[in-house]
Design a protein around this motif. Structure first.
Motif, PDB file in Angstrom:
ATOM      1  N   THR A   6       0.817  -1.212   0.000  1.00  0.00           N
ATOM      2  CA  THR A   6       0.000   0.000   0.000  1.00  0.00           C
ATOM      3  C   THR A   6       0.856   1.269   0.000  1.00  0.00           C
ATOM      4  N   THR A  45     -13.643  -1.183   4.992  1.00  0.00           N
ATOM      5  CA  THR A  45     -13.272   0.184   4.625  1.00  0.00           C
ATOM      6  C   THR A  45     -13.953   0.556   3.322  1.00  0.00           C
ATOM      7  N   PHE A  79      -5.412   3.268   4.037  1.00  0.00           N
ATOM      8  CA  PHE A  79      -4.923   1.922   3.759  1.00  0.00           C
ATOM      9  C   PHE A  79      -3.575   1.659   4.429  1.00  0.00           C
ATOM     10  N   TRP A 121     -12.897  -1.956  -0.029  1.00  0.00           N
ATOM     11  CA  TRP A 121     -11.472  -2.285  -0.049  1.00  0.00           C
ATOM     12  C   TRP A 121     -11.211  -3.525   0.794  1.00  0.00           C
ATOM     13  N   PRO A 151      -8.021  -5.594   2.389  1.00  0.00           N
ATOM     14  CA  PRO A 151      -6.598  -5.346   2.667  1.00  0.00           C
ATOM     15  C   PRO A 151      -5.626  -6.318   2.005  1.00  0.00           C
ATOM     16  N   THR A 152      -6.069  -7.549   1.718  1.00  0.00           N
ATOM     17  CA  THR A 152      -5.167  -8.539   1.120  1.00  0.00           C
ATOM     18  C   THR A 152      -5.061  -8.419  -0.394  1.00  0.00           C
TER      19      THR A 152
END
Length: 305
Positions: free
Chosen positions: A13, A299, A289, A40, A42-43
Motif C-alpha cells: 500500500t 473500509t 490503507f 477495499w 486489505p489482502t
C-alpha cells in the motif's frame, strides 16, 4: 479521471499513488459505471490478478478495488438488462482495472440493481463479503436449519455476513475471534463466542460446518471438530487439513447477480446489517490503507457524492 494506481508489488500500500488515468471504454457486453463508492479488501495487493492479466503478463499500472456501487454512464455494444442512469452494485473482474477510480468498465452480468433507498456506501460493502458468505454457506457448505456452524473471524466483514446468513437459515452459530471481538460477534447474531487467544477450540465440540478465514493451526484443529458428512469451507487458499469423514472445499468468490440481489433485498428488509468501518474519500484513501490501526469492519471509499 482520478484513480488509485499501483506499480510495485513489493511496496504494497505504500506504493499506491493517486493519479490521472484515461476513462475506460465500454467493450462488448460491458457497461461503464460512474463509481460513487468502492469497497477495499486489505489482502488485495497480495493477489496475482492485481499485477498480471490472465496470460500472466504484467498489467501495471493497475487500479485495485473490486467492490463498487454507482451509476451506469455508458453501455457497450450488445449490452442488455441495464440502462444509462441506473443505480447498480457489483463485483469487478479480478484481472481488469478495478473500482478505486471515478469510472470502471465492467461486464453487465457482474452487476445487480441497487434500489434508491440503499446508500452507495452500503452497496459497496456487500459484493465480496456478502457473496463470499452466501456461496460458502449455501453453494459449498449446504447449510440448513439445525446445523452447527463454526464461523472464524466472526467480527470481520465476511464473518458478520456468515453469522447473519447462517442464523437466518436456522443454523446454530459459534463465532470466534480475539477477546475484543466478543461483543461485536454476539451483536451480529452469534449464539456463542470462543476467544481463540484464550479458549480451547476443542471445547466447541462437534460442528457441521467450519467457515475458515484463517488457515494454519486454526484450520487443523477445526477440521478435527467436523462431524461425519460435514464440511470445511476455506477462503484462504488450498485446504491443508481435511476432516476425517467429510468434505473440504476452498473457493474464490464469483460475481452472481441473483445472489447479490438477494443480499441487497435482505439489507432493505433489515434482515442483514453491513459491517462498515472507516468511510473515506478517494483523496484520503491511501493514508487510510497505510494506517497501522486494525480495521474495524469494511473500509469504504466514497469516490463521488
Amino acid at each position: 479521471m482520478k484513480a488509485i494506481v499501483v506499480t510495485d508489488q513489493a511496496a504494497g500500500t505504500a506504493g499506491m499513488t493517486l493519479a490521472e488515468r484515461p476513462e475506460p471504454p465500454a467493450a462488448i457486453n460491458d457497461v461503464v459505471v460512474q463509481v460513487r463508492a468502492s469497497g477495499w479488501v486489505p489482502t488485495e495487493l497480495e493477489w496475482p490478478s492485481t499485477w498480471t492479466d490472465r496470460a500472466g503478463r504484467d498489467k501495471t499500472p493497475s487500479i485495485p478495488g473490486h467492490e463498487l456501487a454507482g451509476v451506469v454512464s455508458a453501455l457497450g455494444y450488445g449490452t442488455t438488462g441495464l440502462s444509462v442512469g441506473q443505480r447498480v452494485v457489483g463485483l469487478a473482474d479480478w484481472h481488469r482495472d478495478g473500482s478505486l477510480a471515478e469510472y470502471v468498465a465492467i461486464e453487465a452480468r457482474n452487476l445487480a440493481p441497487l434500489p434508491g433507498d440503499v446508500d452507495f456506501a452500503v452497496g459497496a460493502s456487500l459484493p465480496i463479503s456478502g457473496l463470499t458468505a452466501w456461496q460458502g454457506l449455501f453453494d459449498h457448505g449446504r447449510v440448513r436449519a439445525g446445523r452447527t456452524v463454526l464461523a472464524h473471524g466472526a467480527a470481520g466483514a465476511v464473518g458478520t455476513m456468515v453469522t447473519q446468513l447462517a442464523r437466518e437459515a436456522g443454523a446454530y452459530v459459534i463465532g470466534t475471534g480475539r477477546a475484543a471481538d466478543r461483543q461485536k460477534a454476539l451483536d451480529f447474531g452469534a449464539h456463542e463466542f470462543l476467544d481463540l487467544g484464550n479458549d480451547t477450540l476443542a471445547d466447541v465440540g462437534g460442528v457441521d460446518l467450519v467457515f475458515d478465514v484463517i488457515g494454519g493451526d486454526i484450520q487443523k484443529h477445526s477440521a478435527a471438530l467436523i462431524r461425519p458428512g460435514g464440511t470445511l469451507v476455506s477462503i484462504v487458499g488450498p485446504v491443508e487439513y481435511r476432516p476425517a469423514d467429510g468434505l473440504a472445499i476452498d473457493f474464490v468468490v464469483e460475481a452472481d447477480r441473483g445472489q447479490l440481489t438477494e443480499i441487497v433485498q435482505r439489507v432493505r428488509d433489515g434482515r442483514l446489517r453491513t459491517n462498515i468501518g472507516a468511510v473515506v474519500t478517494l483523496d484520503e484513501a491511501i493514508a487510510t490503507f497505510n494506517s497501522t490501526e486494525r480495521a474495524k469492519g469494511k473500509t469504504i471509499v466514497r469516490v463521488r457524492d
